[in-house]
Design a protein around this motif. Sequence first.
Motif, PDB file in Angstrom:
ATOM      1  N   ASN A 104      21.916  38.395 108.267  1.00 27.25           N
ATOM      2  CA  ASN A 104      20.612  38.073 108.840  1.00 27.25           C
ATOM      3  C   ASN A 104      20.382  36.571 108.895  1.00 27.25           C
ATOM      4  OD1 ASN A 104      20.280  40.797 108.864  1.00 27.25           O
ATOM      5  ND2 ASN A 104      18.613  40.854 107.391  1.00 27.25           N
ATOM      6  N   GLN A 159      17.852  40.146 112.394  1.00 28.21           N
ATOM      7  CA  GLN A 159      19.185  40.732 112.368  1.00 28.21           C
ATOM      8  C   GLN A 159      20.058  40.095 113.455  1.00 28.21           C
ATOM      9  OE1 GLN A 159      16.392  42.704 112.650  1.00 28.21           O
ATOM     10  NE2 GLN A 159      16.245  43.182 110.472  1.00 28.21           N
ATOM     11  N   LYS A 206      22.108  44.075 114.276  1.00 31.70           N
ATOM     12  CA  LYS A 206      20.933  44.171 115.146  1.00 31.70           C
ATOM     13  C   LYS A 206      21.027  45.394 116.044  1.00 31.70           C
ATOM     14  CE  LYS A 206      18.472  41.790 118.864  1.00 31.70           C
ATOM     15  NZ  LYS A 206      17.184  42.381 118.417  1.00 31.70           N
TER      16      LYS A 206
END
Length: 248
Positions: free
Chosen positions: A133, A138, A143
Motif C-alpha cells: 500500500n 492499494q 488493488k
Amino acid sequence: MAQIEQSDGGKKKKGAQKKMSIHVDFTPMVDMNMLLITFFMLCTTMIKSQTLTISLPSNEKVEQNQMNKAKESEAITLILTTDRNANGDVKKDESGKPINTVYYYEGMPDFTDANGDGVLDNNKLKAEKFVGNDGKIQQGIRKILHDRNKAVLEKIEKEKERWRNKEFAPGNSAANDSIYQARAREIRNDSTLTRPVVIIKATPEASWESLISALDEMQINQISRYQIDNINRNDSVLILDYLAKNRK
C-alpha cells in the motif's frame, strides 16, 4: 535457623580444643520458598500465544449452472511468473527484490482470431506486480483484488472498528477477539454479497515466493473462495500473445 551446640561431655586434656556441632534448620527457608512461589503464581500475567489467523477457502457447494455464472461475473484468474536469466537464476530489481509478475484476466478468456494471423483479437490478459500500500491506497494486484471484494471488506471494516473499541466484550480481550473473528468469517462466507472466485496458477518459472505472496493477498483482501490450479496450454497462449503485443 542455625544452632551451635558445644560438647562438654567427658574429661578433656588441658589445652584441648573445644568441639562444636552446628545444626541448621531449613524449615523456615522452605516455607519462604513456598510463599514466594505462591506470590509469583498469583501475580504473573500469562502470555497469550500469538497465532496467525488464516482465511481458509470456504467449503460451500456450488451447482454447475452457478459455477458457469461465477466464471463470467466473479472469476478472476492469476497466473504467476518470475523473471529469470539464462542460467535460471531469479532476476532482482534495484532494491534486491525478485521480479515477480502477476498476469490476470477476469471471467472467461477469449481466443478469437478472426483473420487467422495468430494474434488474438481480444486478449483480456493484463499484468501487475505485488506492491504494498501507499499509505491507505492499494496498489498493484492488491488493488484489483480489493476492488473485486469491496463489499466484503467494507462490512468487515465496520466490525473491525467495533473490535478496536472492544464493543463485543468490554473488559475481556479474548472474548472480544473471538467474537470479531466469528463475525468476520460469517461475512467472508456470506453468499448474498458479491465475492470473487480467484484461481491461482503458476508457470514453471514462478518462485515459491510468488505463490506465497499470492496467498498473502487472499488473506489481506479477506477472500475466502480461491484455489490453486495447474497452468494449461490456453494460459500459455494468452501470455505469449500478451508478450508479443507488448514487446518493447
